[in-house]
Design a protein around this motif. Structure first.
Motif, short mmCIF file in Angstrom:
data_model
loop_
_atom_site.label_atom_id
_atom_site.label_comp_id
_atom_site.label_asym_id
_atom_site.label_seq_id
_atom_site.Cartn_x
_atom_site.Cartn_y
_atom_site.Cartn_z
N ALA A 19 0.86 -1.19 0.00
CA ALA A 19 0.00 0.00 0.00
C ALA A 19 0.89 1.23 0.00
N LYS A 61 2.64 10.69 -2.63
CA LYS A 61 3.06 9.34 -2.26
C LYS A 61 4.48 9.39 -1.71
N LEU A 117 -9.30 -2.80 0.87
CA LEU A 117 -8.03 -2.60 0.17
C LEU A 117 -8.15 -2.95 -1.30
N GLN A 165 -10.82 -2.74 -3.17
CA GLN A 165 -11.66 -1.74 -3.84
C GLN A 165 -11.01 -0.37 -3.92
N GLY A 166 -9.85 -0.20 -3.30
CA GLY A 166 -9.23 1.11 -3.28
C GLY A 166 -9.87 2.07 -2.31
N SER A 167 -10.60 1.55 -1.35
CA SER A 167 -11.29 2.38 -0.35
C SER A 167 -10.53 2.46 0.96
N ILE A 213 -6.99 3.89 2.50
CA ILE A 213 -5.86 4.77 2.22
C ILE A 213 -5.06 4.94 3.49
N LYS A 259 -14.28 11.60 -2.68
CA LYS A 259 -15.18 10.59 -2.12
C LYS A 259 -16.33 11.29 -1.40
N THR A 304 -15.05 5.49 2.28
CA THR A 304 -13.58 5.41 2.29
C THR A 304 -13.08 5.49 3.72
#
Length: 335
Positions: A116, A126, A230, A232-234, A236, A258, A302
């Motif tokens: 991640a 990032k 994780l 689903q990309g929800s 962070i 979101k 999220t």
């Protein structure tokens, strides 16, 4: 009796004419399709055969120039990578560590850990990659276990309230009006059940609907939810939520694009004023790693975890599941 002869109609000519019409339509459509294909093919051929103008002509690069250009591009990429490593806080061992799971090669082969990105909460950039334990973030996505955990949580917090009978309510028991002569329905006291604020004939009493749930079901539902989030990309991960403000949370939510965001921090000692202000923002909520629960994570689209909350939740799940030996060597928190 004489035999009656009914007239007969020949419908063969109708069927034959209908078949002829259908055939003609099919031939017409085929001819139209063939003509369209021919026109399209001719236009493509003309465009391919069209010579380039002098301004659009470009000289062909030689092989030596192409190899030189490739070497320059690789050199630029290496310089950018070195600059990224220099300014990356994960590469500095004194401030932050990149967590790597210390598991065997066989375990890593059959249960590879998930990765991640860790984002900066202030700049939303990032900063590095961390490995997540596969027992928590690569579990079997059992929706039935998530449903069992949610039902258990709703049963534990269920409250039907407290109702009272007419004998338990305060007020007089004197008759409010004469029995006859008023033209109204007969009644006695204001505590009668036919009044709006009167007592109830069969009142509900506080009842504990909670029950015990197995640790395997609880951990399985939590791990399945984390895995689905994780995938689903929800889910962070940010570096730290220490010293946050409500405008910063709203700005971070706008960058995520979101609808609703749940922030989970591992730091304790939140101010009451901040909790009160967050309670008035329906799209944002803030919980700690000790108070977060699967039902809250499902209510928000999220979930944003800081590094300390991520480590705490992972350690809690592995310790409750009895797999503490497979817990990786956790690094220090952000100082």
């Amino acid at each position: 009796m004489n035999d009656v002869s009914y007239p007969t109609y020949n419908t063969d000519y109708k069927l034959s004419s209908l078949s002829v019409i259908l055939k003609l339509k099919a031939l017409f459509l085929t001819a139209m399709l063939v003509s369209c294909v021919r026109i399209l093919r001719s236009s493509i051929v003309k465009q391919l055969q069209m010579p380039l103008s002098e301004g659009s002509r470009r000289p062909k690069a030689t092989q030596a120039e192409a190899s030189t250009q490739v070497e320059e591009d690789f050199a630029e990429l290496e310089e950018e990578e070195e600059e990224f490593v220099d300014r990356n806080p994960f590469s500095n061992a004194s401030t932050f560590h990149t967590r790597s799971l210390e598991v065997s090669e066989v375990y890593r082969k059959f249960r590879p850990p998930r990765q991640a990105w860790v984002h900066s909460f202030s700049t939303f950039t990032k900063q590095g990659l961390i490995e997540l334990h596969p027992e928590v973030f690569a579990a079997n996505p059992r929706v039935d276990l998530i449903y069992d955990v949610v039902q258990w949580q709703e049963a534990c917090v269920r409250d039907d309230g407290m109702q009272y009978t007419r004998a338990e309510l305060p007020g007089t028991g004197n008759k409010q009006q004469p029995q006859k002569g008023t033209g109204k329905a007969r009644r006695k006291g204001i505590r009668a059940p036919n009044f709006l604020l009167g007592g109830k004939s069969n009142p509900t009493r506080p009842y504990d609907y909670g029950y015990d749930i197995g640790s395997d079901v609880l951990v399985g539902g939590f791990n399945a939810l984390m895995t689905i989030k994780l995938a689903q990309g929800s889910l962070i991960v940010v570096d730290s939520l220490d010293g946050f403000t409500i405008p910063q949370l709203s700005r971070f939510k706008k960058k995520l694009r979101k609808e609703t965001v749940l922030f989970v921090t591992g730091y304790e000692g939140l101010d009451d004023d901040q909790n009160t202000e967050i309670s008035f923002t329906p799209d944002i909520d803030l919980l700690t790693s000790e108070t977060v629960h699967p039902l809250a994570m499902l209510e928000f689209s999220t979930t944003v975890l800081d590094y300390r909350a991520l480590v705490d939740l992972e350690a809690w799940s592995l310790s409750l599941a009895g797999t503490w030996d497979s817990l990786p060597a956790l690094t220090e928190h952000v100082s």
